[in-house]
Design a protein around this motif. Structure first.
Motif, PDB file in Angstrom:
ATOM      1  N   LEU A 152       0.815  -1.220   0.000  1.00  0.00           N
ATOM      2  CA  LEU A 152       0.000   0.000   0.000  1.00  0.00           C
ATOM      3  C   LEU A 152       0.845   1.263   0.000  1.00  0.00           C
ATOM      4  CD1 LEU A 152      -2.890  -0.900   2.498  1.00  0.00           C
ATOM      5  CD2 LEU A 152      -2.958  -0.863   0.005  1.00  0.00           C
ATOM      6  N   LEU A 153       2.110   1.136   0.415  1.00  0.00           N
ATOM      7  CA  LEU A 153       2.979   2.304   0.447  1.00  0.00           C
ATOM      8  C   LEU A 153       3.363   2.761  -0.957  1.00  0.00           C
ATOM      9  CD1 LEU A 153       5.314   1.428   3.464  1.00  0.00           C
ATOM     10  CD2 LEU A 153       3.168   2.718   3.451  1.00  0.00           C
ATOM     11  N   TRP A 154       3.066   1.937  -1.953  1.00  0.00           N
ATOM     12  CA  TRP A 154       3.324   2.303  -3.349  1.00  0.00           C
ATOM     13  C   TRP A 154       2.016   2.494  -4.122  1.00  0.00           C
ATOM     14  CZ3 TRP A 154       6.867  -0.238  -0.514  1.00  0.00           C
ATOM     15  CH2 TRP A 154       8.197   0.166  -0.632  1.00  0.00           C
ATOM     16  N   SER A 155       0.924   2.551  -3.379  1.00  0.00           N
ATOM     17  CA  SER A 155      -0.384   2.669  -4.015  1.00  0.00           C
ATOM     18  C   SER A 155      -0.583   4.073  -4.597  1.00  0.00           C
ATOM     19  CB  SER A 155      -1.496   2.378  -3.004  1.00  0.00           C
ATOM     20  OG  SER A 155      -2.757   2.775  -3.508  1.00  0.00           O
ATOM     21  N   ARG A 156      -0.958   4.139  -5.865  1.00  0.00           N
ATOM     22  CA  ARG A 156      -1.199   5.439  -6.496  1.00  0.00           C
ATOM     23  C   ARG A 156      -2.371   6.160  -5.829  1.00  0.00           C
ATOM     24  NH1 ARG A 156       0.088   8.030 -11.153  1.00  0.00           N
ATOM     25  NH2 ARG A 156      -1.427   9.548 -11.921  1.00  0.00           N
ATOM     26  N   ASP A 157      -3.392   5.412  -5.421  1.00  0.00           N
ATOM     27  CA  ASP A 157      -4.548   6.026  -4.763  1.00  0.00           C
ATOM     28  C   ASP A 157      -4.125   6.734  -3.468  1.00  0.00           C
ATOM     29  OD1 ASP A 157      -6.236   5.143  -6.731  1.00  0.00           O
ATOM     30  OD2 ASP A 157      -6.815   3.313  -5.662  1.00  0.00           O
ATOM     31  N   PHE A 158      -3.269   6.071  -2.708  1.00  0.00           N
ATOM     32  CA  PHE A 158      -2.813   6.659  -1.454  1.00  0.00           C
ATOM     33  C   PHE A 158      -1.939   7.897  -1.692  1.00  0.00           C
ATOM     34  CE2 PHE A 158      -3.954   2.831   1.103  1.00  0.00           C
ATOM     35  CZ  PHE A 158      -4.583   3.506   2.147  1.00  0.00           C
ATOM     36  N   MET A 174      -6.577  -3.735   9.997  1.00  0.00           N
ATOM     37  CA  MET A 174      -5.347  -3.359  10.676  1.00  0.00           C
ATOM     38  C   MET A 174      -4.228  -3.056   9.688  1.00  0.00           C
ATOM     39  SD  MET A 174      -5.928  -3.175  13.855  1.00  0.00           S
ATOM     40  CE  MET A 174      -4.232  -3.110  14.446  1.00  0.00           C
ATOM     41  N   GLU A 175      -4.076  -3.888   8.687  1.00  0.00           N
ATOM     42  CA  GLU A 175      -3.027  -3.695   7.700  1.00  0.00           C
ATOM     43  C   GLU A 175      -3.202  -2.365   6.961  1.00  0.00           C
ATOM     44  OE1 GLU A 175      -4.737  -6.371   8.182  1.00  0.00           O
ATOM     45  OE2 GLU A 175      -3.571  -8.211   7.961  1.00  0.00           O
ATOM     46  N   THR A 176      -4.459  -2.071   6.610  1.00  0.00           N
ATOM     47  CA  THR A 176      -4.729  -0.836   5.888  1.00  0.00           C
ATOM     48  C   THR A 176      -4.514   0.393   6.767  1.00  0.00           C
ATOM     49  OG1 THR A 176      -6.388  -2.008   4.564  1.00  0.00           O
ATOM     50  CG2 THR A 176      -6.440   0.395   4.510  1.00  0.00           C
ATOM     51  N   MET A 177      -4.951   0.308   8.040  1.00  0.00           N
ATOM     52  CA  MET A 177      -4.816   1.451   8.921  1.00  0.00           C
ATOM     53  C   MET A 177      -3.359   1.733   9.284  1.00  0.00           C
ATOM     54  SD  MET A 177      -7.744   2.617   8.934  1.00  0.00           S
ATOM     55  CE  MET A 177      -7.483   3.961  10.070  1.00  0.00           C
ATOM     56  N   VAL A 178      -2.520   0.710   9.310  1.00  0.00           N
ATOM     57  CA  VAL A 178      -1.089   0.936   9.508  1.00  0.00           C
ATOM     58  C   VAL A 178      -0.527   1.769   8.361  1.00  0.00           C
ATOM     59  CG1 VAL A 178       1.188  -0.167   9.528  1.00  0.00           C
ATOM     60  CG2 VAL A 178      -0.646  -1.052  10.973  1.00  0.00           C
ATOM     61  N   ALA A 179      -0.928   1.416   7.132  1.00  0.00           N
ATOM     62  CA  ALA A 179      -0.478   2.190   5.968  1.00  0.00           C
ATOM     63  C   ALA A 179      -0.992   3.628   6.040  1.00  0.00           C
ATOM     64  CB  ALA A 179      -0.957   1.518   4.684  1.00  0.00           C
ATOM     65  N   VAL A 180      -2.266   3.800   6.448  1.00  0.00           N
ATOM     66  CA  VAL A 180      -2.831   5.142   6.614  1.00  0.00           C
ATOM     67  C   VAL A 180      -1.999   5.950   7.621  1.00  0.00           C
ATOM     68  CG1 VAL A 180      -4.803   6.434   7.543  1.00  0.00           C
ATOM     69  CG2 VAL A 180      -5.186   4.517   5.965  1.00  0.00           C
ATOM     70  N   ALA A 181      -1.640   5.308   8.742  1.00  0.00           N
ATOM     71  CA  ALA A 181      -0.842   5.983   9.777  1.00  0.00           C
ATOM     72  C   ALA A 181       0.518   6.391   9.232  1.00  0.00           C
ATOM     73  CB  ALA A 181      -0.678   5.073  10.989  1.00  0.00           C
ATOM     74  N   VAL A 182       1.137   5.539   8.420  1.00  0.00           N
ATOM     75  CA  VAL A 182       2.450   5.837   7.854  1.00  0.00           C
ATOM     76  C   VAL A 182       2.386   7.093   6.980  1.00  0.00           C
ATOM     77  CG1 VAL A 182       4.221   5.048   6.216  1.00  0.00           C
ATOM     78  CG2 VAL A 182       3.349   3.492   7.968  1.00  0.00           C
ATOM     79  N   TYR A 183       1.337   7.197   6.183  1.00  0.00           N
ATOM     80  CA  TYR A 183       1.207   8.364   5.313  1.00  0.00           C
ATOM     81  C   TYR A 183       1.042   9.659   6.116  1.00  0.00           C
ATOM     82  CZ  TYR A 183       0.943   5.649   0.995  1.00  0.00           C
ATOM     83  OH  TYR A 183       1.244   4.835  -0.082  1.00  0.00           O
ATOM     84  N   TYR A 184       0.215   9.601   7.181  1.00  0.00           N
ATOM     85  CA  TYR A 184       0.047  10.794   8.013  1.00  0.00           C
ATOM     86  C   TYR A 184       1.346  11.159   8.725  1.00  0.00           C
ATOM     87  CZ  TYR A 184      -5.024  11.266   7.509  1.00  0.00           C
ATOM     88  OH  TYR A 184      -6.278  11.485   7.012  1.00  0.00           O
TER      89      TYR A 184
END
Length: 502
Positions: free
Chosen positions: A11-17, A192-202
């Motif tokens: 998800l850290l390479w996701s274009r949407d994110f 959980m996996e998705t929210m970890v990625a969300v936290a990383v972006y913030y």
């Protein structure tokens, strides 16, 4: 159930994110910049002399700090239902979210600015006034740079809060980071996996901008800048007595400055009443007396820093200032051009802390366009040399001793080429070792033929350099005469003898 790290890392390479991250950055920066600017105007309105303006500012801050951002977002986004004309703008989630966040954050940031403005001392405003700066000029050149430095840590913290608050705009379907994350985990249930990625972006956004803001804060923090390697002091130039008085005006029939019937009080406490003072061109007058006798109030009334209730101040026979209760002709007005003819040196120096010694001396002449930058720089350096401070021209006030700061303050006053110099206890804030260096400069000025009015406790100095000495007590002039006459009269006047002896 095992945690799917490979999914999170993917998800850290996701274009949407990354698109959502860019949107959060745009929304956060735009909100912060607009709120910082608008908040400053609200803070200024809160300090306005007009009650209706102050009340309006207070009402704005109270209302939008009380209203939850989530409620405001929903209200703004649905406003077109009540006002269809707004649908062209507010139906766009980004614009609706930006407007709601700016309205909310402006209230919070206005309070930050208000605290910073209060922290800028009164002396800074007064120093700007005696240099002839307009209200806008004082704000632009003196107050805002200092207030911004004071407020910047809190403003940086508020930016972090704004970044986190952008998660709320998901309620109006703006595709920010949290909403993208919600779309992902509703499809695969990997919350959980998705929210970890969300936290990383913030965390990434906050870290990058927090680092940049701290670097900017350090750049603005003049108090951390290192002193020059050259630390030796310099004595005043040998030509100080001759050159520093070049601006002294020729003797005229009219007094250089005159106060007629001056009256000043604070509430029910009368400082002085029906007071008269006249100073001839080229005359050095020292005002002495016990604390609370009205000396400082008197000298500050001569240039408008204190408003008289009664009386008129004349400059070379021309009305300059009038008491607030006087019914005089409309020609009696505070004239900014005339005000520049009166220089002032303050007890606490009142140098501008965000400017070097050279910049302090140059500020007034530059503001009034008294010459080209090169010419004014040369003039300022000449004055600094004359007061023995040229070697310290690039230092900030906090890097100078009290005596050095006062010498720079004298040079700053001289840079405006005033015809009259006022000194408000210029050595009272100095330690005994540095008093002498300031008194030597003032003695040279006195010998040069300048018109000077000095409030001082330095009795030996007053007796040596003054043409006249005025003794004030309880708002009244008890003695007004030459130092020689004072020396004679104190033999018969016990109170005068006791004070002069100290």
């Amino acid at each position: 159930m095992d945690f799917d790290w490979s999914y999170t890392i993917g998800l850290l390479w996701s274009r949407d994110f990354w698109d959502a991250t860019l949107l959060v950055v745009e929304l956060s920066v735009a909100t912060w910049v607009l709120a910082v600017v608008l908040g400053f105007f609200v803070a200024l309105a809160d300090r306005s002399s007009l009650m209706v303006v102050r009340r309006a500012a207070a009402l704005y801050v109270w209302f939008f700090r009380s209203l939850p951002l989530l409620v405001l977002l929903i209200f703004v986004y649905n406003l077109p239902q009540a006002f269809p004309a707004t649908s062209a703008l507010l139906s766009v989630p980004f614009i609706a979210g930006l407007l709601a966040m700016v309205l909310s954050e402006t209230a919070y940031i206005a309070e930050i600015h208000r605290g910073a403005l209060v922290a800028v001392g009164k002396g800074q405003y007064e120093a700007g006034r005696v240099l002839g700066l307009s209200r806008a000029g004082i704000q632009r050149l003196v107050v805002i740079p200092q207030a911004l430095r004071i407020a910047l840590p809190a403003l940086g913290n508020e930016f972090v809060s704004i970044v986190k608050l952008t998660s709320l705009v998901s309620v109006i379907s703006l595709a920010e980071i949290l909403l993208v994350g919600q779309r992902y985990y509703t499809q695969n249930f990997k919350v959980m996996e998705t929210m970890v990625a969300v936290a990383v972006y913030y965390v990434l956004i906050v870290t990058v901008f927090d680092t940049a803001l701290k670097a900017f804060e350090r750049r603005l923090d003049f108090s951390r800048r290192l002193a020059e390697l050259t630390t030796e002091d310099a004595e005043p130039s040998g030509e100080v007595a001759r050159t520093i008085g070049d601006d002294a005006r020729a003797m005229t029939a009219e007094p250089a400055i005159r106060l007629e019937g001056g009256g000043k009080s604070y509430g029910i406490h009368s400082v002085f009443e029906n007071l008269h003072l006249s100073v001839k061109p080229g005359e050095v007058v020292s005002i002495i007396g016990p604390s609370g006798s009205g000396k400082t109030t008197l000298i500050r009334s001569l240039n408008g820093l204190e408003t008289l209730e009664h009386g008129v101040v004349y400059l070379e026979g021309k009305p300059f200032l009038a008491g607030s209760r006087e019914k005089l002709s409309k020609s009696v007005r505070y004239d900014g051009v005339d005000a520049l003819r009166i220089g002032m040196v303050f007890q606490n120096f009142n140098l501008f802390p965000h400017r070097t010694a050279l910049e302090n001396v140059m500020m007034g002449p530059l503001y009034h366009k008294r010459g080209s930058f090169a010419e004014l720089r040369n003039d300022a350096r000449t004055l600094l040399n004359q007061v023995g401070m040229l070697v310290h021209e690039n230092k900030y006030p906090h890097q100078l001793s009290g005596g050095q700061q006062q010498r720079v303050a004298i040079a700053r006053a001289l840079a405006m080429h005033p015809s009259i110099l006022l000194f408000d206890e210029p050595t009272s804030a100095l330690d005994p070792e540095t008093v002498g260096e300031v008194l030597r400069i003032m003695a040279a000025l006195a010998r040069s033929g300048r018109t000077m009015v000095i409030v001082t406790h330095e009795m030996k100095f007053a007796m040596e350099v003054s043409d006249r000495v005025i003794f004030m007590e309880q708002g009244k002039v008890v003695f007004d005469g030459s130092p020689e006459l004072l020396a004679e009269q104190r033999k018969q006047d016990g109170r005068l003898a006791e004070f002069v002896r100290h």
